[in-house]
Write an enzyme that holds these catalytic residues in place. Structure first.
Site, PDB file in Angstrom:
ATOM      1  CD1 TRP A 160       5.037  49.910  -0.848  1.00 20.24           C
ATOM      2  CD2 TRP A 160       3.852  48.034  -1.026  1.00 20.24           C
ATOM      3  NE1 TRP A 160       4.281  50.005  -1.984  1.00 20.24           N
ATOM      4  CE2 TRP A 160       3.542  48.872  -2.118  1.00 20.24           C
ATOM      5  CE3 TRP A 160       3.227  46.787  -0.925  1.00 20.24           C
ATOM      6  CZ2 TRP A 160       2.632  48.503  -3.111  1.00 20.24           C
ATOM      7  CZ3 TRP A 160       2.323  46.435  -1.913  1.00 20.24           C
ATOM      8  CH2 TRP A 160       2.023  47.278  -2.985  1.00 20.24           C
ATOM      9  CD  GLU A 172      -1.471  36.091  -1.706  1.00 17.39           C
ATOM     10  OE1 GLU A 172      -1.606  37.166  -1.087  1.00 17.39           O
ATOM     11  OE2 GLU A 172      -0.923  36.022  -2.820  1.00 17.39           O
ATOM     12  NE  ARG A 212      -4.632  47.474   0.812  1.00 16.06           N
ATOM     13  CZ  ARG A 212      -4.184  46.477   1.544  1.00 16.06           C
ATOM     14  NH1 ARG A 212      -4.843  46.123   2.630  1.00 16.06           N
ATOM     15  NH2 ARG A 212      -3.117  45.808   1.205  1.00 16.06           N
ATOM     16  CB  ILE A 265      -2.989  39.354  -8.986  1.00 13.22           C
ATOM     17  CG1 ILE A 265      -3.441  39.936 -10.322  1.00 13.22           C
ATOM     18  CG2 ILE A 265      -1.702  40.015  -8.555  1.00 13.22           C
ATOM     19  CD1 ILE A 265      -2.564  39.570 -11.504  1.00 13.22           C
ATOM     20  N   GLY A 266      -3.274  36.576  -7.030  1.00  9.83           N
ATOM     21  CA  GLY A 266      -2.817  35.895  -5.818  1.00  9.83           C
ATOM     22  C   GLY A 266      -3.849  35.768  -4.724  1.00  9.83           C
ATOM     23  CE  LYS A 277       1.438  52.337  -5.330  1.00 10.07           C
ATOM     24  NZ  LYS A 277       2.661  51.553  -5.402  1.00 10.07           N
ATOM     25  CE  LYS A 289     -10.231  49.086   7.063  1.00  9.15           C
ATOM     26  NZ  LYS A 289     -10.359  48.796   5.625  1.00  9.15           N
ATOM     27  NE  ARG A 342      -7.297  49.654  11.125  1.00 11.94           N
ATOM     28  CZ  ARG A 342      -7.488  48.368  10.884  1.00 11.94           C
ATOM     29  NH1 ARG A 342      -7.523  47.919   9.642  1.00 11.94           N
ATOM     30  NH2 ARG A 342      -7.676  47.513  11.888  1.00 11.94           N
ATOM     31  CG  HIS A 387      -8.186  48.831  -6.338  1.00 14.29           C
ATOM     32  ND1 HIS A 387      -7.361  48.286  -7.297  1.00 14.29           N
ATOM     33  CD2 HIS A 387      -7.492  48.771  -5.178  1.00 14.29           C
ATOM     34  CE1 HIS A 387      -6.216  47.935  -6.742  1.00 14.29           C
ATOM     35  NE2 HIS A 387      -6.269  48.216  -5.461  1.00 14.29           N
TER      36      HIS A 387
END
Length: 757
Positions: free
Chosen positions: A561, A484, A515, A431-432, A114, A18, A15, A695
């Site tokens: 996924w 989370e 990502r 959302i979490g 997508k 990134k 990576r 994002h």
């Protein structure tokens, strides 16, 4: 036999790209250092392919973020709002990808969607009325000549005009046909420039040809390429398609002046039949026979059997990947924690290069079936993988129609739940996930390495959960989450807790931009042996009097996924996972967790690209699989789900049929386009279209969120509207997240005062 690769991964085996881009964003390196890092990666990737013996190597398949975004730049179609920022070229590029909020300037990012039936996201071109095409081939030519300097002749790759036009969002009064015509002129000039530079072969990707095509669409394509190819040039054109077959336009392609056709013989159900029936009309076939989307060893017998059939048609064949290798990890070489039994069955990007070379050699040997390498391949594939579990099979066999139906009906449940929860109008939630800081990631990493005890790991996470709950209460959210902090990835985390999955150490795949995800590999039958999330959720629940959501990932998303098995059907795999998640749902409910979110972010992902196959090959079991996860809960238990970054408007009825109580959608980056579909289809489920884009690092104002909510109220009944961000917050910073959520809550309060007082 010669070999080719459609495209290669670019993020780096470790990576590297990134991390370099993130350093650039933080101001730790300048653009010169970033470009040097990128050049180092490109050279490494070229040399790997050359050393593997690949004959046709691509350039211009590298990108700092996304190839559709690169095409926007190549065509000079940068929307005005980004030009007016007066930034450097590379900062303008990243502003389109991520948005920009600095020095009093504030612009949204371009939308993301997508990429066909993959988990990769592309940046959606936005074509304004006044935008004029201005070709910029610096990247294409620069990377081509860069490869030449290493002694490597390549085929530059570009996304074709038909696909670019098909995926672009044409705004204002811009005429679609006029824009396509201008694209055709631009691509004609691009080909001329390639010819002037002495480029012998260019690959033009047109994956949109695998969709259902009507007469008008076919004529658009034919007219476009008659003009583009109608020039007296030496540069040859390879038309590349993938993710399906081109049955609707195959014969017309044969009549156009392409030198080669790249066809997918893995996902293209009709590709082989089309070739055998109609031939290639003298064109070179780039046969996509090595799967670019899955990680299993190639079946040499099956692949070479197809090659033998093609040879009978006297076709010139080049063996290649079915699509870009962007969708698989780099290599199995660093996976020292996987046993040889597992590794022997796996093939990532580097290994697929070796498979191409071996297959090319075997294809030239009429006695290939007697060679050791062929025999060893068949012995491996025919060996017992010990992947089946009789208890799982027996449980699947006992599923009845009643197991897919929740009672009472949703409108009755809604009344019961409103009385039970007594939430305010326009309830607010997230959302979490909450920001995963460096310390959060380090805590998890040290624990996995054995450098931190389980007790220390749990204590750290509990501190973070406590702070997260206090933070949400301070902001004023109505339905809370635990944050989370124990989760690395929404799929990998559940896969690690279920039997049937295997996990890699370094098998990263790019999802979008910077990502990356590390998809689990489904090796065997899937089942759950103990609760997965219960302890964390119950601890968070004990810290507040407000509702606490249980956070789960749904069976369709876990499957989509992951890298799936190829020895059983997708339907059977999804149902196995659905039963495991059902067990978790019932455990949460039995312990007093009465709001449970089962995310299906990837529902759309594996939807067949041809509408005629939607129900028979996917929706007929994907929707019931979700219902299977929650059909056993009580009426008082509220089931949420979440979906993001796909086009949902054409399956909105099927989504409603999932029978969730609340659905949250990504909406802000798509200009709330889903709202019309909700209204037109009388969508019954309570709904939370995302009010801001997570994002992007920019912070939405109260006024901006209020404006979005007021638009929503013109399409959604006021008693069914929830207020939430687009997606989880794990990639965002703490400061921007708190500011954004504070504004979100205030906007909801303001709206309550306007609508209900």
């Amino acid at each position: 036999m010669k070999t080719s690769v459609v495209g290669f991964p670019r993020i780096g085996e470790n990576r590297e790209l990134k991390f370099s881009i993130e350093k650039y964003f933080r101001g730790e390196i300048d653009s010169k250092e970033l470009k040097l890092s990128a050049a180092t990666l490109r050279k490494r990737h070229l040399e790997v392919q050359k050393n593997a013996g690949i004959n046709y190597i691509s350039t211009n398949d590298f990108s700092y973020y996304d190839l559709m975004l690169d095409t926007i730049v190549m065509l000079g179609l940068v929307p005005t709002r980004y030009k007016e920022l007066n930034l450097s070229d590379i900062d303008t590029y990243f502003a389109m990808a991520r948005g920009y909020q600095k020095d009093g300037k504030d612009v949204h990012a371009l939308a993301m969607k997508k990429w066909f039936n993959t988990n990769y996201h592309y940046v959606v071109p936005e074509i304004e009325d006044d935008l004029k095409i201005e070709i910029n081939l610096d990247k294409l030519m620069g990377e081509y000549h860069e490869a030449l300097s290493y002694g490597i002749e390549t085929k530059p790759v570009i996304i074709g005009p038909y696909t670019f036009h098909k995926l672009a969002r044409i705004k204002g009064n811009r005429d679609s046909k006029e824009f396509l015509a201008s694209l055709v002129k631009a691509y004609s000039n691009i080909l001329k420039e390639c010819d002037n530079e002495g480029i012998s072969l260019i690959q033009i990707d047109e994956p949109a040809l695998v969709f259902d095509l009507g007469d008008e669409e076919k004529q658009d394509f034919i007219r476009s390429y008659k003009e583009i190819l109608g020039q007296d040039l030496n540069t040859k054109v390879l038309l590349q398609t993938y993710f399906g077959d081109v049955r609707d336009i195959y014969n017309e392609l044969l009549e156009l002046d392409f030198w080669g056709l790249g066809l997918d013989l893995v996902e293209g159900k009709e590709s082989l039949n089309l070739i055998e029936k109609n031939g290639l009309n003298g064109k070179v076939l780039f046969a996509g026979l090595v799967n670019g989307k899955n990680v299993w060893k190639n079946d040499f017998s099956k692949t070479l059997g197809i090659v033998d059939r093609l040879k009978e048609k006297d076709i010139e064949i080049v063996l290649q990947t079915s699509c870009s290798l962007l969708h698989v990890p780099y290599t199995t070489k660093g996976e020292d924690k996987l046993s040889e039994q597992y590794l022997s069955h796996l093939s990532f990007a580097y290994e697929k290069l070796d498979e191409l070379r071996i297959l090319g050699d075997l294809a030239d040997n009429k006695d290939y079936r007697t060679t050791d390498i062929f025999i060893n391949n068949q012995n491996l594939l025919n060996s017992d993988r010990n992947s089946f579990n009789q208890d799982v099979k027996d449980r699947l066999d006992k599923i009845t129609d009643k197991d897919f139906v929740r009672t009472p009906a949703r409108n009755e449940r809604s009344k019961i739940q409103r009385k039970a929860f007594n939430l305010p109008h326009f309830p607010t939630t997230t959302i979490g996930s909450f920001p995963q800081t460096k310390e959060v990631k380090e805590n998890r990493s040290l624990y996995k390495k054995g450098e931190k005890s389980k007790e220390e790991y749990i204590a750290f996470n509990k501190e973070k959960i406590k702070a997260c709950v206090e933070w949400q209460e301070e902001v004023g959210l109505d339905v809370l989450v635990h944050g989370e902090y124990e989760r690395n990835d929404m799929v990998e985390y559940f896969g690690e807790a279920l039997n049937g999955f295997i996990f890699t150490k370094k098998a990263w795949v790019q999802s979008y931009g910077i990502r990356c995800v590390k998809p689990p590999i489904i090796w065997g039958d899937v089942y759950r042996t103990k609760p997965i999330t219960l302890d964390w959720i119950l601890y968070a629940k004990s810290l507040t009097n407000k509702p606490m959501k249980g956070m789960l990932t749904g069976p369709v998303t876990i499957l989509n996924w992951s890298f799936p098995r190829e020895d059983i059907s997708i339907k059977e795999s999804i149902y196995q996972i659905a039963l495991a998640i059902r067990d978790e749902v019932l455990d949460l409910e039995a312990n007093g967790v009465n709001i449970i979110q089962i995310d299906e972010a990837a529902l759309r992902e594996k939807l067949p690209l041809r509408k005629t196959d939607w129900h028979s090959e996917y929706l007929s079991f994907a929707i019931p699989a979700f219902r299977l996860t929650h059909s056993g809960v009580k009426p008082e238990t509220q089931i949420h789900t979440h979906m993001c970054y796909s086009e949902f408007t054409d399956i909105i009825k099927e989504i409603d049929d999932m029978d969730a109580d609340v659905i949250t959608f990504e909406a802000s980056k798509s200009d709330l386009l889903i709202l019309d579909s909700l209204k037109d289809n009388n969508f019954e489920t309570e709904v939370g279209p995302g009010v801001y884009d997570i994002h992007s690092p920019r912070v939405p104002s109260v006024e901006e969120i209020e404006k979005a909510l007021k638009i929503m109220l013109t399409k959604v009944d006021k008693d069914r509207l929830w207020v939430n961000p687009d997606c989880g917050l794990k990639t965002r910073g703490i400061k921007e997240t708190k500011e954004s959520l504070t504004n979100l809550v205030q906007a909801a309060k303001n709206l309550r005062n306007v609508v209900y007082l």
